[in-house]
Design a protein around this motif. Structure first.
Motif, mmCIF file in Angstrom:
data_model
loop_
_atom_site.group_PDB
_atom_site.id
_atom_site.type_symbol
_atom_site.label_atom_id
_atom_site.label_comp_id
_atom_site.label_asym_id
_atom_site.label_seq_id
_atom_site.Cartn_x
_atom_site.Cartn_y
_atom_site.Cartn_z
ATOM 1 N N GLN A 106 0.972 -1.147 -0.102
ATOM 2 C CA GLN A 106 -0.061 0.044 0.035
ATOM 3 C C GLN A 106 0.806 1.211 0.099
ATOM 4 N N ARG A 107 1.843 1.388 0.803
ATOM 5 C CA ARG A 107 2.486 2.673 1.086
ATOM 6 C C ARG A 107 3.525 2.696 0.027
ATOM 7 N N ILE A 108 4.319 1.640 -0.301
ATOM 8 C CA ILE A 108 5.533 1.814 -1.414
ATOM 9 C C ILE A 108 4.960 1.860 -2.675
ATOM 10 N N MET A 109 4.307 0.666 -2.988
ATOM 11 C CA MET A 109 3.873 0.504 -4.380
ATOM 12 C C MET A 109 2.650 1.406 -4.890
ATOM 13 N N LEU A 110 1.648 1.511 -3.839
ATOM 14 C CA LEU A 110 0.365 2.361 -4.546
ATOM 15 C C LEU A 110 0.160 3.714 -4.097
ATOM 16 N N ALA A 165 -8.111 0.120 -9.380
ATOM 17 C CA ALA A 165 -8.692 -0.488 -7.938
ATOM 18 C C ALA A 165 -7.860 -0.614 -6.870
ATOM 19 N N ALA A 166 -6.778 -1.130 -7.036
ATOM 20 C CA ALA A 166 -5.814 -1.337 -6.239
ATOM 21 C C ALA A 166 -5.305 0.330 -5.496
ATOM 22 N N LEU A 167 -5.411 0.993 -6.610
ATOM 23 C CA LEU A 167 -4.575 2.476 -6.067
ATOM 24 C C LEU A 167 -5.949 2.987 -5.138
ATOM 25 N N TRP A 168 -7.131 3.054 -5.489
ATOM 26 C CA TRP A 168 -8.236 3.372 -4.833
ATOM 27 C C TRP A 168 -8.323 2.808 -3.521
ATOM 28 N N VAL A 169 -8.115 1.610 -3.221
ATOM 29 C CA VAL A 169 -8.266 1.031 -2.240
ATOM 30 C C VAL A 169 -7.051 1.531 -1.213
ATOM 31 N N ARG A 176 -10.797 -1.486 3.711
ATOM 32 C CA ARG A 176 -11.627 -2.659 3.404
ATOM 33 C C ARG A 176 -13.113 -2.483 2.895
ATOM 34 N N ALA A 177 -13.940 -1.373 3.430
ATOM 35 C CA ALA A 177 -14.937 -1.242 2.656
ATOM 36 C C ALA A 177 -14.980 -0.859 1.024
ATOM 37 N N VAL A 178 -13.859 -0.270 0.684
ATOM 38 C CA VAL A 178 -13.513 0.313 -0.788
ATOM 39 C C VAL A 178 -13.254 -1.236 -1.455
ATOM 40 N N LEU A 179 -12.479 -1.958 -0.812
ATOM 41 C CA LEU A 179 -12.014 -3.277 -1.435
ATOM 42 C C LEU A 179 -13.116 -4.183 -1.948
ATOM 43 N N ALA A 180 -13.987 -4.101 -1.099
ATOM 44 C CA ALA A 180 -15.377 -4.942 -1.250
ATOM 45 C C ALA A 180 -16.166 -4.447 -2.427
ATOM 46 N N LYS A 181 -16.230 -3.055 -2.567
ATOM 47 C CA LYS A 181 -16.905 -2.383 -3.696
ATOM 48 C C LYS A 181 -16.286 -2.511 -4.963
ATOM 49 N N ALA A 182 -14.764 -2.527 -4.935
ATOM 50 C CA ALA A 182 -14.000 -2.601 -6.162
ATOM 51 C C ALA A 182 -13.866 -3.804 -6.772
ATOM 52 N N ILE A 183 -13.960 -4.905 -5.689
ATOM 53 C CA ILE A 183 -14.042 -6.313 -6.467
ATOM 54 C C ILE A 183 -15.270 -6.583 -7.133
ATOM 55 N N GLU A 184 -16.303 -6.184 -6.336
ATOM 56 C CA GLU A 184 -17.823 -6.602 -7.159
ATOM 57 C C GLU A 184 -17.841 -5.823 -8.254
ATOM 58 N N ALA A 185 -17.259 -4.718 -8.507
ATOM 59 C CA ALA A 185 -17.627 -4.047 -9.817
ATOM 60 C C ALA A 185 -16.383 -4.551 -10.802
ATOM 61 N N PHE A 186 -15.194 -4.968 -10.466
ATOM 62 C CA PHE A 186 -14.163 -5.360 -11.012
ATOM 63 C C PHE A 186 -14.793 -6.918 -11.734
ATOM 64 N N ARG A 187 -15.433 -7.593 -10.879
ATOM 65 C CA ARG A 187 -15.859 -8.909 -11.290
ATOM 66 C C ARG A 187 -17.058 -8.899 -12.391
ATOM 67 N N CYS A 188 -17.733 -7.739 -12.159
ATOM 68 C CA CYS A 188 -18.840 -7.315 -12.982
ATOM 69 C C CYS A 188 -18.378 -7.068 -14.530
#
Length: 200
Positions: A106-110, A165-169, A176-188
């Motif tokens: 999170q800190r270094i890469m994103l 999505a990873a940058l947003w998270v 954690r809340a953003v992750l759930a939304k991001a994964i749902e949208a990514f799958r869609c």
């Protein structure tokens, strides 16, 4: 023999500096990590850092290359455990997004990486990832799992979605809340590539 020993010593020096930099960048962030502190932690001098990486930015680039390779390996391991190539493709993207919860990534890469090195989609690791994703999509097209679209275009969009999505998270107040939304949208979004049952 002497040349071999010299190359080994240089590799050891690089590894020590990268290890110390990863710890410092993860704990303090790139801007606050002092070159003197991290070279001292590695038991080396500033000269060793300049000789091997050019400057602090070059050291960050090397740390990111190492982290990027580790992220790719983790995502691929998830892909390889999946029941089908399509599920593997989907789970690899999801695993990549989930890695945004790991503090070091999170800190270094994103967070620090894009701020210091610019657009992550232009980093060498992302280009290698794009080639692999393109090949995977092409294979899924040939297997008639995915619609007949341009494989590179689809790969760019899928990789872009996972990266953003990873940058947003990573940047959110509640990852954690953003992750759930991001994964749902990514799958869609990714599921839109699937061949419809009534397609010829």
């Amino acid at each position: 023999m002497a040349a071999g020993r010299r190359a080994l010593k240089m590799e050891e020096t690089r590894a020590k500096l990268i290890r110390a930099a990863r710890a410092a960048f993860a704990a303090k962030g790139y801007a606050a990590a002092s070159m003197d502190d991290l070279t001292a932690a590695a038991g080396l001098t500033r000269g060793a850092l300049y000789h091997n990486f050019g400057d602090k930015k070059g050291l960050l680039r090397a740390v990111i290359e190492e982290l990027d390779a580790e992220m790719l390996a983790k995502a691929r391991a998830v892909r390889d455990r999946a029941a089908t190539p399509w599920l593997g493709f989907m789970e690899e993207g999801v695993a990549y997004i989930e890695l945004a919860l790991e503090p070091e990534i999170q800190r270094i890469m994103l967070l620090d990486g894009p701020a210091v090195l610019g657009d992550p989609s232009q980093w060498p690791g992302q280009n290698a990832c794009l080639r692999t994703t393109t090949e995977t999509i092409q294979a899924l097209i040939e297997a008639r799992t995915v619609r007949p679209v341009d494989a590179e275009a689809a790969a760019r969009l899928i990789n872009g979605a996972a990266l953003n999505a990873a940058l947003w998270v990573a940047a959110s107040d509640d990852p954690r809340a953003v992750l759930a939304k991001a994964i749902e949208a990514f799958r869609c979004l990714a599921s839109g590539l699937l061949q419809a049952r009534d397609d010829p």
